[in-house]
Motif scaffolding. Structure first.
Motif, PDB file in Angstrom:
ATOM      1  N   LEU A  40       0.833  -1.203   0.000  1.00 22.94           N
ATOM      2  CA  LEU A  40       0.000   0.000   0.000  1.00 22.94           C
ATOM      3  C   LEU A  40       0.865   1.249   0.000  1.00 22.94           C
ATOM      4  O   LEU A  40       1.980   1.241   0.520  1.00 22.94           O
ATOM      5  N   VAL A  41       0.330   2.331  -0.540  1.00 27.46           N
ATOM      6  CA  VAL A  41       1.024   3.620  -0.569  1.00 27.46           C
ATOM      7  C   VAL A  41       0.060   4.680  -0.062  1.00 27.46           C
ATOM      8  O   VAL A  41      -0.932   4.982  -0.732  1.00 27.46           O
ATOM      9  N   PRO A  42       0.330   5.224   1.134  1.00 33.84           N
ATOM     10  CA  PRO A  42      -0.591   6.222   1.688  1.00 33.84           C
ATOM     11  C   PRO A  42      -0.667   7.472   0.822  1.00 33.84           C
ATOM     12  O   PRO A  42       0.340   7.929   0.285  1.00 33.84           O
ATOM     13  N   SER A  43      -1.875   8.027   0.707  1.00 34.40           N
ATOM     14  CA  SER A  43      -2.079   9.270  -0.026  1.00 34.40           C
ATOM     15  C   SER A  43      -1.936  10.453   0.916  1.00 34.40           C
ATOM     16  O   SER A  43      -2.425  10.432   2.045  1.00 34.40           O
ATOM     17  N   ARG A  44      -1.252  11.496   0.456  1.00 37.82           N
ATOM     18  CA  ARG A  44      -1.111  12.714   1.252  1.00 37.82           C
ATOM     19  C   ARG A  44      -2.295  13.641   1.011  1.00 37.82           C
ATOM     20  O   ARG A  44      -2.761  14.317   1.913  1.00 37.82           O
ATOM     21  N   VAL A  45      -2.802  13.647  -0.215  1.00 38.31           N
ATOM     22  CA  VAL A  45      -3.929  14.529  -0.550  1.00 38.31           C
ATOM     23  C   VAL A  45      -5.195  14.061   0.174  1.00 38.31           C
ATOM     24  O   VAL A  45      -5.997  14.877   0.631  1.00 38.31           O
ATOM     25  N   TYR A  46      -5.353  12.753   0.293  1.00 38.02           N
ATOM     26  CA  TYR A  46      -6.512  12.185   0.994  1.00 38.02           C
ATOM     27  C   TYR A  46      -6.025  11.283   2.124  1.00 38.02           C
ATOM     28  O   TYR A  46      -5.986  10.063   1.982  1.00 38.02           O
ATOM     29  N   PRO A  47      -5.645  11.885   3.259  1.00 38.72           N
ATOM     30  CA  PRO A  47      -5.083  11.072   4.349  1.00 38.72           C
ATOM     31  C   PRO A  47      -6.071   9.976   4.750  1.00 38.72           C
ATOM     32  O   PRO A  47      -7.276  10.206   4.852  1.00 38.72           O
ATOM     33  N   GLY A  48      -5.566   8.785   4.968  1.00 40.42           N
ATOM     34  CA  GLY A  48      -6.424   7.635   5.279  1.00 40.42           C
ATOM     35  C   GLY A  48      -6.778   6.839   4.049  1.00 40.42           C
ATOM     36  O   GLY A  48      -7.314   5.744   4.147  1.00 40.42           O
ATOM     37  N   SER A  49      -6.484   7.385   2.874  1.00 37.87           N
ATOM     38  CA  SER A  49      -6.673   6.622   1.643  1.00 37.87           C
ATOM     39  C   SER A  49      -5.317   6.117   1.146  1.00 37.87           C
ATOM     40  O   SER A  49      -4.277   6.682   1.475  1.00 37.87           O
ATOM     41  N   PHE A  50      -5.369   5.059   0.367  1.00 29.56           N
ATOM     42  CA  PHE A  50      -4.141   4.384  -0.057  1.00 29.56           C
ATOM     43  C   PHE A  50      -4.229   4.003  -1.524  1.00 29.56           C
ATOM     44  O   PHE A  50      -5.280   3.602  -2.015  1.00 29.56           O
ATOM     45  N   TYR A  51      -3.105   4.125  -2.202  1.00 34.12           N
ATOM     46  CA  TYR A  51      -2.923   3.448  -3.473  1.00 34.12           C
ATOM     47  C   TYR A  51      -2.413   2.041  -3.170  1.00 34.12           C
ATOM     48  O   TYR A  51      -1.956   1.765  -2.064  1.00 34.12           O
ATOM     49  N   ALA A  52      -2.464   1.174  -4.168  1.00 32.81           N
ATOM     50  CA  ALA A  52      -1.777  -0.105  -4.046  1.00 32.81           C
ATOM     51  C   ALA A  52      -0.825  -0.243  -5.212  1.00 32.81           C
ATOM     52  O   ALA A  52      -1.086   0.265  -6.303  1.00 32.81           O
TER      53      ALA A  52
END
Lengths: 595, 595
Positions: B181-193
């Motif tokens: 997983l890769v945490p998103s900075r623009v949408y904290p709590g959301s992740f890329y994979a």
């Protein structure tokens, strides 16, 4: 039925031949008993003709066809009736009389037309990217990108370079842009970082003896996005051992020339022009000059240092500059209102206004003309600014940074407005002999103009190595390659000894400890016999965009993110299952926990 | 001085010529006034000779040289004295008399010898990977990998395939292996994979009309590591529209043949053999059979169903099987102790022991021989098992899964021990006609044998589409390519209609809602005219490993992770700065918070 050719490749040579085509219904015209289908595939569009005469079953199939249905069709290529020839279509001289046809897939009506130049929101296009990509202009962009990629592989392979893949789960380097992080499951609380470039690894490969490396490498930067930025981007990355700057520039020119030939059919003239960084800043106010047109910056500081107009003479006395550009025929073209708009705009560069003079047959016009009535002074200004009656002189008087930014902006903006740029030209240019350091006005400290691994000019090494000298005076063995006023990429000869690399970190404000913590493994490596080496990286996305003549790199990337770093197609990024976070030992902060 | 050739490429053709070489000091022998240096670069090693006669300054340089110093040297190629010829060296017939030399970099003594076959811990080698990679065998592996990559690009380009890059920051798909997983900075709590494969994207590219796609794609799986697994790995990925299984297999064979020719100089015979999955399981107990040797599994269930030995007859009566392999000459080669060890080992497959019989001239030997005294029975067994006196029969009697796993293991293990495998052979094989589903004994549910996008056999579609039929009876249009008993890769024709894709998700236990949440965007895409398509992916790392004849894929990856998914060179992964976590809205759980 096996496809015999692409729809877009059916031509007069095939007249009389039977073909099998497979593709999408672009358009359907029903003339009652006669149905025309424009069939589209990746190579283009061809007209299919269905009638009872050619095939009754096929006509029944055609009757059911709608936009974007997928169909296979067999038929005979025939010449069109001369008055039916469509000169706008590549296949406009022929059509295919269909004997057999079959629907391979049906389709709902798409949310937008599958055609060029549609006016649809970017997010809708990205959400239905698979439809957006069906549009001929997008097909062309992706096919062009492929041609460029193939050309790159072929060039580097022929020249003895080795494609070596470097890791993308690696160590975070807080220096530079923000890293994307990847939490470790084996070591909860620890993170990999996605690389901003393979810089360290390609240098280590030189240390490992691979001597000529290249890679088309995926890189990542978690930065706010602009037109030419994407969270993930692709870089043509190369590195050579035992090569000097000239050899690396030669290789670069070789591969660019091959790409231009293979992908664009254009012969570019080698070698590219070279310009010192200092000269580029003096003549264009930027290190990414667009040299497809003139209107260069002229330094009038000497002439202005004693004039009555205090804005000018004061600027020079304060150690600043007075520079100008002469807009050919600009006196008539720009009104006072137009110029006020420019004045407002350039405030963002720190300019405190915009002084201007319109050159008339016998003097100057404009609010500050009264200061420049002296004929001798006027002659000097016109001579230095290379201006003539009818021209408009735009001045900037401030420190060198404000002057450069202001006039560089005005130069390009006005050139665009006045169509002074030959858009058919590809103007490549090397900017060489850069400073090693750059003063960062936001951070208020020196940063590496290229990166901390850049080798100083041989004659400037002493600035770093000798106690008591100012390292920030050093110039670098670095080079940027510019295309049409935009940086395509750049590189440098690298430092290959530990002693100099340590001095470089020191000059950048690292302590011994912080350099060790961040780059210790790399400094250690330099202990074990690193060859002299250097390299270069070119942004593939921008390169393709410029060759495809598009405004945004999104148009040359199959599945890009939008300006919020969201992939509207899959809705990534998204929240994940609690179990996934538990595995990683992570909590998501509630919004009110957040600073 | 500009290098004229590589050290490893100096040959007799250059005798009498002057060369400039650059490389590393492999070895130094000082005979007093005469110094021999073995100079190493990526192409090999050549002997340099320094003496006062050839160059006094050069001799002084040679005097300072130590192991792994980087040096440039100019000199004349000469034939060696016949008695000095070294037949073990590619360049053993010549040497270079050095007139000029210069040290380009010094080196500390490396932590291990730069030579093949060293006995050094994997972690030490990975920590100093840049030194490990200097070893000739590692140079060869990486150069071979490059040759394979170049061959792949060249093949696919020539055949009209388009290299298209797909995103690596995308949506998490909990189905399959664990995602990075890769945490998103623009949408904290959301992740890329990070993608486990570009499966969805390449299918969307087919929907977008690109019709022939390939990519050498980086993929990611956060799984516990074994010999052939790395957190990031590389896949040769391809997809075609309008093509049937045969065409995709033909393309695959074409590119494998080209790789074998370009990289290994080997002409492979096309087409490869094809074997049904059912047959492979029956004859080899595995879907990755090594067909370089015989010793196939023989089904003796019919013969054993009424024998007195209850382990055999009982297994058959319970719906299981009795199968055997006959080890040629195994009666003498394997002691009871050896066989007890095997018996212990196969317990992990669920086997409740290992029955065996040694075939003698007039009967059987071994603990269960007493059950098989009947001559008629004996003849039947020998005939069916294709065994003769002196052979060893190994039996498995259980359900088909246990029998297959047990005997497949024993077959390969014994073949290795007995040198029954012709290691010079490259045995390619297609395994075709797979089941569509596989019963997962751990999850206790059906999973996709390939993946959820695989098309059933045309005649089996009804199992999914018709209410009340059992979808799990369906076989699939899928195919694996096997090399020497290991899966190189595999692929399938894909489902290209929404209706069938929905039925497939249903058969995998998805609800309408969960399928929508996970794959809604993909189901929607199928509404808009997707062509019939299929493709295949091959693991590049394993392919290179097999061609390089190495035991671990780490040996063919420039910078691999160790078995803990750590990169010992950079020490990634590591804790990151608090600020970085704050930006992402994440907390790291303290150890006692963790479940």
């Amino acid at each position: 039925m096996k496809r015999t050719t692409y729809a877009g490749l059916v031509d007069e040579q095939l007249i009389g031949k039977e073909v099998v085509l497979k593709g999408w219904v672009q358009k359907r015209r029903d003339l009652g008993g006669l149905i025309f289908i424009e069939l589209r595939d990746r190579e283009g569009i061809v007209q299919l003709v269905f009638s009872e005469e050619f095939g009754q079953d096929a006509l029944a199939v055609a009757d059911k066809l709608r936009s974007e249905y997928v169909v296979e069709a067999k038929g005979k290529v025939v010449a069109r009736d001369p008055k039916e020839i469509n000169p706008k279509m590549k296949t406009g001289k022929i059509e295919v009389d269909i004997t057999d046809a079959k629907i391979l897939a049906t389709a709902k009506t798409p949310p937008f037309y599958i055609q060029d130049g549609i006016n649809v929101s970017e997010d809708l296009k990205l959400k239905y990217r698979y439809l957006d990509l069906r549009r001929p202009e997008m097909q062309k962009n992706i096919l062009l990108r492929n041609r460029i990629i193939q050309s790159i592989h072929s060039f580097f392979d022929k020249n003895g370079f080795i494609d070596i893949e470097t890791p993308t789960l690696t160590k975070s380097t807080p220096e530079g842009a923000r890293d994307y992080l990847v939490p470790s499951r084996v070591y909860p609380g620890s993170f990999y970082a996605l690389p901003q470039s393979p810089q360290q690894f390609k240098q280590l490969l030189m240390g490992a003896g691979f001597d000529k490396y290249y890679q088309i490498a995926r890189c990542y930067r978690d930065e706010d996005l602009r037109g030419d930025r994407q969270p993930e981007f692709t870089q043509i990355d190369m590195e050579m051992s035992f090569a000097d700057q000239k050899e690396i520039e030669d290789v670069t020119e070789g591969f660019i020339a091959k790409v231009m030939k293979d992908a664009m059919g254009i012969d570019v003239k080698l070698p590219f022009k070279r310009m010192d960084w200092d000269e580029s800043m003096a003549r264009y106010g930027t290190d990414q000059p667009d040299v497809r047109f003139g209107m260069e910056l002229k330094d009038l500081s000497d002439i202005m240092k004693d004039v009555d107009f205090k804005v000018f003479s004061g600027a020079v006395k304060d150690g600043g500059q007075v520079k100008a550009i002469a807009v050919p025929g600009g006196a008539e073209k720009y009104s006072r209102k137009d110029l006020d708009k420019f004045a407002d705009y350039v405030e963002r560069f720190g300019a405190k206004g915009l002084a201007w003079l319109k050159v008339t047959d016998d003097g100057f016009n404009g609010p500050i003309a009264k200061f420049f009535k002296d004929a001798d002074l006027r002659e000097k200004i016109l001579a230095k600014a290379e201006a003539k009656p009818g021209d408009l002189l735009l001045f900037a008087a401030d420190n060198s940074r404000v002057v450069a930014n202001t006039l560089a902006y005005l130069r390009v903006e006005i050139a665009k407005e006045q169509n002074m740029i030959d858009e058919s030209k590809f103007a490549f240019l090397w900017i060489v002999n850069w400073p090693l350091f750059d003063w960062d006005v936001d951070l208020k400290r020196y940063v590496a103009a290229h990166h901390p691994f850049t080798m100083p000019n041989e004659n400037d090494v002493h600035y770093l190595m000798n106690e008591g000298e100012d390292p920030h005076k050093a110039y670098a063995q670095s080079y940027d390659i510019i295309l049409n006023g935009l940086e395509l990429g750049g590189g440098s000869i690298r430092i290959h000894t530990r002693a100099l690399q340590e001095k470089m970190f020191e000059a950048l404000g690292f302590t011994k400890e912080s350099a060790e913590a961040q780059f210790g493994y790399f400094l250690n490596a330099l202990d074990y016999g690193f060859p002299p080496h250097g390299g270069l990286a070119i942004g593939l996305d921008r390169f393709v965009r410029l060759l495809a003549d598009r405004d945004n790199i999104r148009d040359v990337i199959a599945f890009p993110k939008n300006s919020k770093a969201v992939e509207p197609l899959t809705s990534a990024p998204q929240p994940v299952a609690t179990k996934q976070l538990e595995d990683l030992g992570l909590f998501v902060a509630k919004s009110d926990d957040k600073k």
